[in-house]
Design an enzyme around this catalytic site. Structure first.
Site: not given
Ligand code: GLC
Ligand code: CA
Length: 548
Positions: A198, A255
């Site tokens: 993330d 990401e």
């Protein structure tokens, strides 16, 4: 070495909204486990779960208070172990979301850092400034400054790129890097197959004394100072090397929201080998010519700019040696059927367009049913201060409150996280209690209905996923044909075979001339006519051919 993830077809599950197993209105691990037969029938071979760690849920799990335990609303460690075991027995790999840029302010590290100025954990976070003065004018992604006052009253501030209850970790500290590596290894040791990293592009920050040049006193989102800095690669290298040494088949999916294609190449090249694949947010440039200048643009529905989309796709398809990711939606954006596709035919065509390109499909749960964003009836349901501001400005500009709320419902990320629609019972079979997220789901057929209908979207997705597994769609070279702006036509070619995907992007009938060859249909959406090299596609229709 060939890796399982080169052939991954990922299904993204938002655990809170997939299946509740105990009636508390919140989806959980045992609920997901009950639905493994559904996932198996769909034909996917991997799932990505949004975060399930202990969390105060300020950002629905992206604020982690304990990386070594499952949030009790989601289940227990035993439930997670059982889920991994059962997924594997069904041939499905498990990818967990790994939040490494920040923790929750409830994490014991942050708690100790605040309680005790001599704590070793003080340097796990980024404290700076004095006498309550913020070190710079940088703005947070979630609004306001990146700086919040140290709760201990020291006069310093701490850094948060997202919510103020999500302090950023200080990756410049080698202990932090090791500690996060330990977390990753712990979960891989539990048998999971990969991590979705993330917001990893934000772990390095520029000189904190440096403000972003600006004429205003408002904080500004100064991305050049906290996105994709060189130290991101430097710090992740030992992290990735350690993981790959211990778990060579672990899939590292990063990401990389704002990374350019060149940076994506850097992150995924065989030489640096930091990530196996990245998720970019750059696919979906919108056409902003129709924006209403009186309103903030954030919640105004706008169409895709197909010309830019085409360019971006070609560049990512051609430039990355690693597998690109292929997706139309995720938990951070409005759903495909709300944002882009305005008919079922269009949704099907766009699914063919995207998922048969070169790369790894990531299908957001419910997309295979044609699910849309929920519609919220009150500003408060969005739990987001920026919505209030938008609705007030929209009403001042003459819109009704209902119209303003519809605009936000159609563009906001939260209504894209609605409960999965399993059957026709109350709350769609998601829960026997009250769903954690309310709002109306625009009419769509449930899983139960679609399973009984051979012509349903669900069956279409099953066929599409089956086709994606053919070698030509796994290994074939991608080439976009220049056949005009109205269509999107490409070939996939290996030494052995060739396929062609043709999509009508418009609401009008179009005709294109195909390259010479014999065509046999593999899958279609809407209506078309094909006679030798002449192809006529009805509005938004699409077709996939095997080509001889
Ligand atoms: C990522 C997640 C998003 C979250 C943010 C902070 O962008 O996808 O949902 O809010 O990181 O963790
Ligand atoms: Ca539950």
């Amino acid at each position: 070495m060939a890796s399982w993830y080169d052939r991954a077809i990922i299904y993204q599950i938002y655990p809170k909204s997939f299946q509740d197993s105990n009636g508390d209105g919140i989806g959980d691990l045992n609920g997901i486990r009950q639905r493994i037969p559904y996932l198996q029938a769909l034909g996917i071979n991997a799932v990505w779960l949004n975060p399930v760690f202990v969390s105060p849920q300020v950002d629905n799990g992206y604020d982690v208070a304990n990386y070594y335990a499952i949030d009790e609303r989601m289940g227990t460690m035993e439930d997670m172990e059982a889920l991994i075991r059962d997924m594997h027995a069904a041939g499905i790999h498990v990818i967990m979301d790994f939040v490494l840029n920040h923790t929750s302010d409830q994490h014991p590290w942050f708690q100790d850092a605040v309680r005790n100025k001599a704590s070793i954990y003080r340097d796990y976070y980024i404290f700076a400034g004095e006498n309550g003065k913020k070190p710079n004018n940088w703005g947070s992604f979630f609004g306001g400054s990146v700086w919040a006052p140290d709760p201990s009253g020291s006069g310093q501030s701490y850094f948060h790129l997202f919510d103020k209850r999500m302090p950023d970790l200080n990756w410049a500290n080698p202990e932090v890097r090791l500690a996060m590596g330990d977390v990753a290894e712990f979960w891989l040791g539990k048998g999971i197959d990969g991590l979705r990293l993330d917001a990893f592009i934000h772990i390095a920050k520029a000189d904190l004394q440096q403000s972003f040049p600006s004429n205003s006193d408002e904080p500004i989102v100064a991305e050049p100072f906290f996105a994709n800095l060189p130290m991101v690669q430097e710090w992740l290298r030992p992290f990735a090397e350690r993981i790959k040494a211990d778990y060579p088949q672990a899939f590292l999916l990063g990401e990389a929201a704002s990374a350019s294609v060149n940076l994506a190449v850097d992150y995924t090249s065989a030489y640096t080998h930091l990530m196996d694949s990245v998720i970019t947010f750059r696919y979906f440039t919108t056409d902003e010519t129709g924006l209403d200048a009186r309103l903030p643009k954030q919640y105004q529905p706008v169409p895709l700019d197909w010309r830019e989309f085409r360019k971006t796709q070609v560049v990512w398809q051609q430039t990355l040696a690693a597998q690109p990711t292929l997706y139309w939606g995720n938990h951070d954006m409005a759903r495909l059927a709300t944002r882009v596709a305005h008919s079922e035919t269009e949704a099907r065509s766009l699914a063919m367009l995207m998922y048969l390109e070169r790369g790894i499909p990531i299908i957001y749960y419910g997309e295979e049913l044609g699910m849309q964003n929920l519609q919220f009836n009150a500003v408060s349901e969005f739990k987001d201060a920026s919505v209030d501001d938008f609705v007030q400005k929209a009403m001042a500009a003459g819109k009704t409150k209902a119209a303003a709320l519809k605009m936000v419902s159609d563009t906001h990320k939260l209504p894209a996280r609605g409960p999965m629609l399993w059957d026709d019972s109350k709350h769609g079979g998601f829960t026997s209690g009250t769903p954690w997220l309310t709002g109306q789901l625009p009419a769509v057929a449930s899983v139960a209905q679609q399973q009984n209908d051979k012509h349903s979207m669900l069956h279409f997705y099953q066929q599409l996923i089956a086709i994606k597994q053919q070698p030509v769609f796994q290994d074939g070279a991608f080439r976009l044909l220049n056949l005009g702006e109205s269509t999107y036509v490409y070939t996939r070619t290996t030494a052995m075979e060739s396929a062609l995907v043709a999509i009508n992007l418009t609401g009008a009938e179009v005709e294109v001339k195909l390259p010479a060859g014999e065509y046999t249909q593999l899958l279609s959406a809407g209506e078309y006519e094909q006679v030798s090299d002449k192809l006529v596609l009805k509005p938004h229709a699409g077709v996939v051919f095997q080509r001889y």
